[in-house]
Write an enzyme that holds these catalytic residues in place. Structure first.
Site, PDB file in Angstrom:
ATOM      1  N   CYS A  38      -1.922 -46.662   6.912  1.00 47.33           N
ATOM      2  CA  CYS A  38      -2.870 -47.584   6.289  1.00 47.33           C
ATOM      3  C   CYS A  38      -2.192 -48.885   5.891  1.00 47.33           C
ATOM      4  O   CYS A  38      -0.965 -48.967   5.788  1.00 47.33           O
ATOM      5  CB  CYS A  38      -3.470 -46.958   5.021  1.00 47.33           C
ATOM      6  N   CYS A 319       7.757 -74.429   0.271  1.00 43.05           N
ATOM      7  CA  CYS A 319       8.236 -74.125  -1.080  1.00 43.05           C
ATOM      8  C   CYS A 319       8.786 -72.703  -1.161  1.00 43.05           C
ATOM      9  O   CYS A 319       9.518 -72.366  -2.101  1.00 43.05           O
ATOM     10  CB  CYS A 319       7.132 -74.355  -2.100  1.00 43.05           C
TER      11      CYS A 319
END
Length: 350
Positions: A38, A319
């Site tokens: 999952c 950044c």
């Protein structure tokens, strides 16, 4: 294959329990008792820690004989577009001036309440709101190119001029008669391996690119609208198409420098910091102190960190390549797990 440390496995398990969207694409979990794997945000009941096996990629989970979960669909994007949503989006694009009524949904064999619910989950607005915003975008374009307000009103399906003005002001943030002072920005949802992002641009440049779950994103978009005196409506522009293509190449490891034109809105200091961020080589990192020294303000490392956090163009203005002097990751608006993932991706490719 990188060995996942015991501490990281515990962090991943906590993210799994919390359904933390910041970890989308960072890891996958195989459940030994069911044989399925999952994504971190799977809505299914959570297994015990000892029944979990963690993987960095879906391919690794498949190779370990786990099959994909049918609920969270780990082999598709985190926010897989349903056939119903896709059908309605295409219907709007085929006739964007249309005002939708109940019979229109019936003709498509679509339940109106289901459409409302699925659009609300996907776009943060109902289908009717989506279609209305699209119509208003067309009206704005017509008025800005010299079409009379009454003609734009009628062509977008409004018989009442007062109703048109009210709807226009509510969506666009400016009445039709004041439109000469207003610009048009378009917003599009982009799926990425690390979760969905929103891109906002005009015809020529990209203004904003952020992860959908970034804290304070709504305020960020509203500040952008006010700064630019803009209306923001759903739609595509050449700049959005460009960044969508470049992001696909970036995440596949085939692009190291973005070329989509940018529109940067900030103070002189912020612009100076963002310019320096773009000079950090792909695959490398710098500290906040390094950036402060580069702009000849060595004591301003805290201000550099603040400017770093104010960047509205995630990934493109990198950044994520700025870390603490001690080597710790520091902060990141998209979440530290994404920051670490991006740094590791670039290091591997470089």
């Amino acid at each position: 294959m990188t060995v996942i440390s015991p501490k990281t496995k515990k962090d991943y398990y906590q993210a799994l329990i919390a359904k933390n969207t910041e970890y989308e694409g960072v890891f996958y979990v195989g459940v030994k008792t069911t044989g399925v794997f999952c994504r971190p945000t799977c809505p299914a009941r959570k297994p015990k820690f000892e029944h979990c096996e963690f993987f960095e990629t879906a391919q690794q989970a498949l190779l370990a004989s786990f099959r994909p979960c049918k609920r969270c669909r780990p082999l598709s994007h985190p926010n897989h577009v349903s056939a119903l949503v896709q059908t309605l989006v295409e219907a709007v694009e085929a006739n964007p001036e249309k005002r939708w009524k109940d019979k229109d949904f019936q003709e498509l064999s679509v339940d109106a309440s289901t459409a409302r619910r699925q659009f609300k989950k996907r776009f943060g607005m109902t289908f009717v709101e989506y279609a209305r915003a699209r119509r208003m975008g067309l009206a704005m374009k017509q008025i800005r190119t010299g079409t009379a307000v009454i003609d734009a009103q009628l062509s977008t399906g409004y018989e009442s001029s007062s109703g048109f003005r009210d709807a226009f002001s509510r969506i666009m943030g400016a009445a039709p008669t004041k439109l000469g002072q207003t610009t048009l920005l378009k917003a599009t949802w982009l799926d990425t391996p690390l979760g969905p992002m929103v891109a906002i641009a005009n015809e020529h440049a990209l203004y904003l690119l952020e992860f959908i779950d970034r804290r304070g994103l709504e305020r960020e978009i509203e500040r952008l609208r006010q700064k630019t005196k803009s209306a923001i409506v759903p739609g595509l522009t050449p700049a959005i198409s460009s960044i969508e293509s470049e992001l696909r190449q970036y995440f596949s490891g085939n692009l190291k420098k973005f070329r989509t034109p940018l529109s940067l809105l900030g103070s002189p200091f912020q612009l100076q910091v963002w310019e320096e961020l773009q000079k950090i080589p792909y695959g490398e990192t710098r500290s906040y102190s390094d950036i402060a020294a580069k702009i000849n303000k060595p004591s301003a490392f805290r201000a550099v960190a603040t400017a770093n956090g104010a960047n509205q163009l995630a990934i493109v203005i990198p950044c994520h390549r700025v870390i603490n002097t001690n080597g710790n990751l520091g902060g990141y608006g998209g979440g530290l797990s994404r920051k670490e993932w991006l740094i590791n991706l670039e290091k591997k490719q470089s």
